[in-house]
Scaffold this active site. Sequence first.
Site, PDB file in Angstrom:
ATOM      1  N   SER A  44     -33.584  -0.834 -26.858  1.00 42.43           N
ATOM      2  CA  SER A  44     -33.745  -0.046 -25.625  1.00 42.43           C
ATOM      3  C   SER A  44     -32.493   0.671 -25.135  1.00 42.43           C
ATOM      4  CB  SER A  44     -34.280  -0.920 -24.482  1.00 42.43           C
ATOM      5  OG  SER A  44     -35.583  -1.245 -24.740  1.00 42.43           O
ATOM      6  N   SER A  45     -31.804   1.335 -26.045  1.00 43.31           N
ATOM      7  CA  SER A  45     -30.667   2.133 -25.586  1.00 43.31           C
ATOM      8  C   SER A  45     -31.144   3.266 -24.679  1.00 43.31           C
ATOM      9  CB  SER A  45     -29.866   2.688 -26.771  1.00 43.31           C
ATOM     10  OG  SER A  45     -30.718   3.383 -27.634  1.00 43.31           O
ATOM     11  N   SER A  46     -32.376   3.743 -24.864  1.00 38.41           N
ATOM     12  CA  SER A  46     -32.862   4.824 -23.999  1.00 38.41           C
ATOM     13  C   SER A  46     -33.119   4.324 -22.580  1.00 38.41           C
ATOM     14  CB  SER A  46     -34.107   5.495 -24.594  1.00 38.41           C
ATOM     15  OG  SER A  46     -35.071   4.536 -24.926  1.00 38.41           O
ATOM     16  N   SER A 102     -20.724  11.300 -25.144  1.00 43.20           N
ATOM     17  CA  SER A 102     -20.888   9.937 -25.662  1.00 43.20           C
ATOM     18  C   SER A 102     -19.898   9.696 -26.793  1.00 43.20           C
ATOM     19  CB  SER A 102     -22.314   9.750 -26.195  1.00 43.20           C
ATOM     20  OG  SER A 102     -22.348   8.575 -26.993  1.00 43.20           O
ATOM     21  N   TYR A 125     -47.014   4.473 -31.947  1.00 45.35           N
ATOM     22  CA  TYR A 125     -47.047   3.745 -30.670  1.00 45.35           C
ATOM     23  C   TYR A 125     -48.145   4.326 -29.770  1.00 45.35           C
ATOM     24  CZ  TYR A 125     -45.276   1.713 -26.312  1.00 45.35           C
ATOM     25  OH  TYR A 125     -45.148   1.025 -25.127  1.00 45.35           O
ATOM     26  N   GLY A 172     -31.016   2.694 -32.975  1.00 54.94           N
ATOM     27  CA  GLY A 172     -32.267   2.523 -33.727  1.00 54.94           C
ATOM     28  C   GLY A 172     -32.660   1.077 -33.943  1.00 54.94           C
ATOM     29  N   GLY A 202     -34.032  -0.894 -31.763  1.00 60.43           N
ATOM     30  CA  GLY A 202     -35.152  -1.310 -30.916  1.00 60.43           C
ATOM     31  C   GLY A 202     -34.695  -2.175 -29.758  1.00 60.43           C
ATOM     32  N   ASP A 258     -39.211  -2.291 -20.775  1.00 60.57           N
ATOM     33  CA  ASP A 258     -37.807  -2.063 -21.136  1.00 60.57           C
ATOM     34  C   ASP A 258     -36.962  -1.736 -19.909  1.00 60.57           C
ATOM     35  OD1 ASP A 258     -38.873  -2.351 -23.607  1.00 60.57           O
ATOM     36  OD2 ASP A 258     -38.666  -0.252 -24.198  1.00 60.57           O
ATOM     37  N   GLU A 288     -45.558  -9.064 -26.804  1.00 57.97           N
ATOM     38  CA  GLU A 288     -45.277  -7.743 -27.391  1.00 57.97           C
ATOM     39  C   GLU A 288     -46.526  -6.869 -27.423  1.00 57.97           C
ATOM     40  OE1 GLU A 288     -42.292  -6.293 -27.452  1.00 57.97           O
ATOM     41  OE2 GLU A 288     -41.608  -7.882 -28.794  1.00 57.97           O
TER      42      GLU A 288
END
Length: 391
Positions: free
Chosen positions: A129-131, A68, A225, A125, A127, A175, A34
């Site tokens: 990795s939906s993006s 969506s 980040y 939200g 974490g 990701d 990580e």
Amino acid sequence: MKIFEDMKKTFDAKFGAAETQKYFSPGRVNCIGEHVDYLGGHVFPCALTLGTYALVAPRTDNKSRVYSMNMADKGVIEFEMSGLKYNSAYDWANYVAGTVATLEQAGYKATNGFDIVIYGTLPAGAGLSSSASLEVLTAVILNENFNFNLDMVEMVKLSQKAENEFVGVNCGIMDQFAVGMGKKDCAILLDCNTLEYRYSPLKLDGCSLVITNTNKPHSLVTSAYNERRQQCEHALAQLQQGKPDLKALCALTKEEFAELKKYINDPIEQLRAQHAVEENQRTLEAVEALEKNDLKKFGQLMKDSHVSLCEKYDVTGVELDTLAELAWRVDGCIGSRMTGAGFGGSTISIVQDDAIEEFKRYLENGYTKKIGYAPSFYVAGIADGTHRVKD
Ligand code: GLA
């Protein structure tokens, strides 16, 4: 598939009946390694059976309309397919628009738009990795429809570029790589320096991967980040005084780092760099242990990883620490750690199948008592990367 049937009803209602193509793009979870992907280190993620489904129909003009089912309140979002710029009005669809724009800049120009309905099974939200899932999905839709002949690694790189330059998050490659290159029942050992990779079967022998979402309301992950990245870049520049040919923090062994660390003035930056060097080594050791069926050692290294992310990299926070500390106390939990960027989001744990119910009960009680709201649990299946679903 039932999901696509429901989506088709929504598609017909929003856009009118049309023949549609089906796609699936997974989310990802990282087992270990990580905050090292942007430092030339090794990571060990896998793609999830939770992800993003899409129904897609090409249009004859240059416009796209996207909807969506998870973001019904945002309605149908429309944009033209060329010259796209980030636009807050596009909301979640910036991940789609950003990938279209990045491919166009790279010479892969869409010559028509699409009507698209999206349905995601990834918790928002968390974490997971939906993006990245949406970005690689968009790249694959364009590649299929315009015969760009891009291979998946090229699409992965362009998707990361979209996130870096269009959306403005300075993320590494992990990701998008896990989402695009995932393989059923395997994790991927990826060298983020060279992009060399190999699949390692996740044989968990009577155990499962359990994802626990902190459900922490969205925090300011991006600025923290990007700050970690800057600290590590500064640490690297100072280490180069002692080793001018050093290209990345993770190229150092622990022994080399011990000798060179005196060049880093700021004690905080020294700790950040130490995490990177150790986490990279830990990941290689963990994969070796897993491949020798030594799950106990793998679990211990997961714990060491979390402790380092807490104490040296400072990206955990009370919610993730509480989940991890509770998990470490459960008999039948082999290992547990935060996964992804941190600050909120989820932990990943390896839990014996007959202990999962007790694991959930113990974590839910302890976490709710301390934090004031409950976590959520997902027993994860490991899926193939983004693909078109044939009828
Ligand atoms: C986020 C980023 C990845 C990686 C992880 C931390 O998920 O998108 O590139 O840096 O955080 O390992």
